[in-house]
Design a protein around this motif. Structure first.
Motif, mmCIF file in Angstrom:
data_model
loop_
_atom_site.group_PDB
_atom_site.id
_atom_site.type_symbol
_atom_site.label_atom_id
_atom_site.label_comp_id
_atom_site.label_asym_id
_atom_site.label_seq_id
_atom_site.Cartn_x
_atom_site.Cartn_y
_atom_site.Cartn_z
ATOM 1 N N HIS A 242 -53.729 8.013 -11.077
ATOM 2 C CA HIS A 242 -53.687 9.014 -12.510
ATOM 3 C C HIS A 242 -53.506 10.444 -11.739
ATOM 4 O O HIS A 242 -52.662 11.169 -12.576
ATOM 5 C CB HIS A 242 -54.842 8.851 -13.335
ATOM 6 N N GLU A 243 -54.174 10.750 -10.923
ATOM 7 C CA GLU A 243 -54.174 12.047 -10.267
ATOM 8 C C GLU A 243 -52.797 12.331 -9.653
ATOM 9 O O GLU A 243 -52.344 13.622 -9.354
ATOM 10 C CB GLU A 243 -55.194 12.525 -9.651
ATOM 11 N N CYS A 244 -51.862 11.497 -9.323
ATOM 12 C CA CYS A 244 -50.537 11.901 -8.648
ATOM 13 C C CYS A 244 -49.970 12.905 -9.432
ATOM 14 O O CYS A 244 -49.652 12.644 -10.511
ATOM 15 C CB CYS A 244 -49.798 10.693 -8.323
ATOM 16 N N ASP A 245 -49.204 13.725 -8.779
ATOM 17 C CA ASP A 245 -48.321 14.895 -9.225
ATOM 18 C C ASP A 245 -47.109 14.434 -9.851
ATOM 19 O O ASP A 245 -46.308 15.075 -10.422
ATOM 20 C CB ASP A 245 -48.279 15.884 -8.537
ATOM 21 N N ALA A 246 -46.440 13.228 -9.458
ATOM 22 C CA ALA A 246 -45.404 12.583 -9.778
ATOM 23 C C ALA A 246 -45.361 12.186 -11.418
ATOM 24 O O ALA A 246 -46.501 12.095 -12.033
ATOM 25 C CB ALA A 246 -45.152 11.288 -9.013
ATOM 26 N N SER A 247 -44.163 11.863 -12.046
ATOM 27 C CA SER A 247 -44.222 11.497 -13.335
ATOM 28 C C SER A 247 -44.599 9.978 -13.552
ATOM 29 O O SER A 247 -44.400 9.494 -12.587
ATOM 30 C CB SER A 247 -42.776 11.699 -13.752
ATOM 31 N N ASP A 248 -44.865 9.726 -14.555
ATOM 32 C CA ASP A 248 -45.247 8.184 -14.985
ATOM 33 C C ASP A 248 -43.990 7.306 -14.384
ATOM 34 O O ASP A 248 -44.188 6.273 -13.804
ATOM 35 C CB ASP A 248 -45.609 8.151 -16.155
ATOM 36 N N ALA A 249 -42.930 7.671 -14.783
ATOM 37 C CA ALA A 249 -41.602 6.951 -14.569
ATOM 38 C C ALA A 249 -41.434 6.831 -13.030
ATOM 39 O O ALA A 249 -41.037 5.562 -12.392
ATOM 40 C CB ALA A 249 -40.292 7.484 -15.177
ATOM 41 N N PHE A 250 -41.984 7.754 -12.207
ATOM 42 C CA PHE A 250 -41.761 7.588 -10.772
ATOM 43 C C PHE A 250 -42.998 6.750 -10.079
ATOM 44 O O PHE A 250 -42.552 5.775 -9.585
ATOM 45 C CB PHE A 250 -42.104 8.871 -10.375
ATOM 46 N N LYS A 251 -43.925 6.775 -10.607
ATOM 47 C CA LYS A 251 -45.038 5.613 -10.557
ATOM 48 C C LYS A 251 -44.917 4.288 -10.940
ATOM 49 O O LYS A 251 -45.338 3.556 -10.301
ATOM 50 C CB LYS A 251 -46.514 6.411 -11.219
ATOM 51 N N GLN A 252 -44.101 4.398 -12.110
ATOM 52 C CA GLN A 252 -43.680 3.039 -12.327
ATOM 53 C C GLN A 252 -42.719 2.288 -11.546
ATOM 54 O O GLN A 252 -42.752 1.029 -11.378
ATOM 55 C CB GLN A 252 -43.048 2.966 -13.754
ATOM 56 N N THR A 253 -41.978 2.996 -10.761
ATOM 57 C CA THR A 253 -40.994 2.174 -9.520
ATOM 58 C C THR A 253 -41.822 1.814 -8.766
ATOM 59 O O THR A 253 -41.346 0.737 -8.112
ATOM 60 C CB THR A 253 -40.124 3.376 -9.160
ATOM 61 N N TYR A 254 -42.919 2.286 -8.492
ATOM 62 C CA TYR A 254 -43.868 1.802 -7.434
ATOM 63 C C TYR A 254 -44.524 0.311 -7.823
ATOM 64 O O TYR A 254 -44.486 -0.527 -7.110
ATOM 65 C CB TYR A 254 -45.050 2.661 -7.006
#
Length: 357
Positions: A242-254
């Protein structure tokens, strides 16, 4: 296994984990502070940290210095008792200026890779900021120690060893990346320990080794600590937080990444890199340079006339969630991540696993 503290001079991390610096804009003040508040070492990426500032397009060098200063100040404010580091690539065109900003802001430690930071000791002279070069072999570790000893009468406060399973730019050839037996992280750690032994004896001081690249759980951490490392570096695990500075879309790629999606690309800066396959990457390497992308002149080895795309622009677009114009770097175990958690949950899970090792 008992949980060892990670000691780097007078810095003592209760949790022997360094959160790897991830650019552009993946690990800034929010993620670094969250990690530091859990007793580990939080790290801000020094690659284009001013990309969201208004003056970035007009004066990117000043914007990046301002951005770095802001995020160090913000991280210290959010984690007043934590250890905050920055990762500043030696290959940055403004490497020395960025180091000076970090020192002025009294960052706890500077991690420097993507080249050999031979001048780094002189840039932190008379400060309390620690310095840790990032290496991929015992040979490079020995060269840096020898040069720092001879020219600066200084040894690294720590050394980060990055193995071939790390995400992002890699200090290995394509052939070495496929030779998993000889170039395993544990083997490289042992090689580095042997290479630095004469310098440790001369200064009567231990240089802590922090090893990373393809580490996913407590068992992985235990194996590397057993190989002689004092701590580990982990980056990919902290993106889906939740705290990562990337966008939600970026996190979703992971979260969506499958094992077959992980690929090695040839970066515009001339180094191989591990990334998640997507339409942008396939399009660029099949059809060539996209239109409308301008080089922002961020890295020394990059030749704008020959590059297929601007690496900084692609990573900025990805950070913002525009994956049709960019892509995500990731470590080899990214396909094991299936949900977004808090930083505290991730670190608790890692420590619980290490205790059972």
């Amino acid at each position: 296994m008992n949980i060892p503290e990670l000691k780097i001079g007078d810095l003592i991390a209760k949790v022997p984990i360094v959160q790897g610096g991830m650019g552009v804009g993946i690990s800034l003040s929010r993620l670094a502070a969250a990690v530091a508040n859990c007793g580990a070492i939080g790290v801000i990426s020094g690659v284009e940290p001013g990309f969201n500032l208004e003056n970035y397009c007009k004066d990117k060098f000043q914007a990046n210095m301002d951005g770095l200063a802001y995020h160090i100040q913000k991280a210290k404010e959010l984690a007043p008792n934590g250890i905050i580091g920055v990762n500043i690539m030696t290959a940055l065109t403004n490497f020395e200026d960025m180091v000076k900003v970090a020192v002025k802001e009294k960052v706890d430690i500077i991690f420097a890779g993507a080249g050999m930071p031979m001048k780094l000791p002189s840039l932190v002279k008379d400060s309390f900021t620690k310095i840790a070069p990032i290496v991929s072999s015992g040979k490079v570790a020995k060269l840096i120690c020898k040069q720092w000893d001879r020219k600066h009468d200084y040894l690294p406060d720590a050394i980060v060893v990055e193995g071939p399973e790390a995400g992002g730019h890699l200090g290995f050839s394509i052939e070495q990346l496929t030779d998993t037996e000889n170039f395993s992280l544990a083997n490289i750690v042992k090689e580095v320990l042997e290479a630095i032994k004469p310098f440790e004896e001369k200064y009567n001081r231990k240089i802590p080794i922090i090893a990373g690249g393809g580490l996913y759980d407590g068992k992985d951490i235990g194996e590397i600590l057993s190989a002689g490392a004092s701590g580990v570096q982990m980056a990919t695990r902290f993106v889906a937080t939740h705290e990562c500075d990337a966008s939600d879309a970026f996190k979703q790629t992971y979260i969506d990444a499958q094992e077959e999606d992980i690929m090695i690309i040839k970066s515009p800066v001339g180094m191989p890199g591990r990334a998640i396959r997507n339409a942008f990457v396939e399009r660029v390497y099949k059809y060539g340079k996209p239109k409308g992308i301008k080089c922002v002149n961020c890295l020394k080895p990059c030749n704008p006339k020959e590059t297929l795309y601007c690496i900084a622009d692609a990573l900025i677009q990805a950070q913002r969630g525009n994956l049709e114009k960019g892509f995500a770097f990731a470590g080899s175990k990214v396909h094991k991540i299936h949900e977004i958690k808090s930083v505290k949950e991730v670190i608790t899970e890692l420590i619980d696993g290490l205790k059972k090792y």
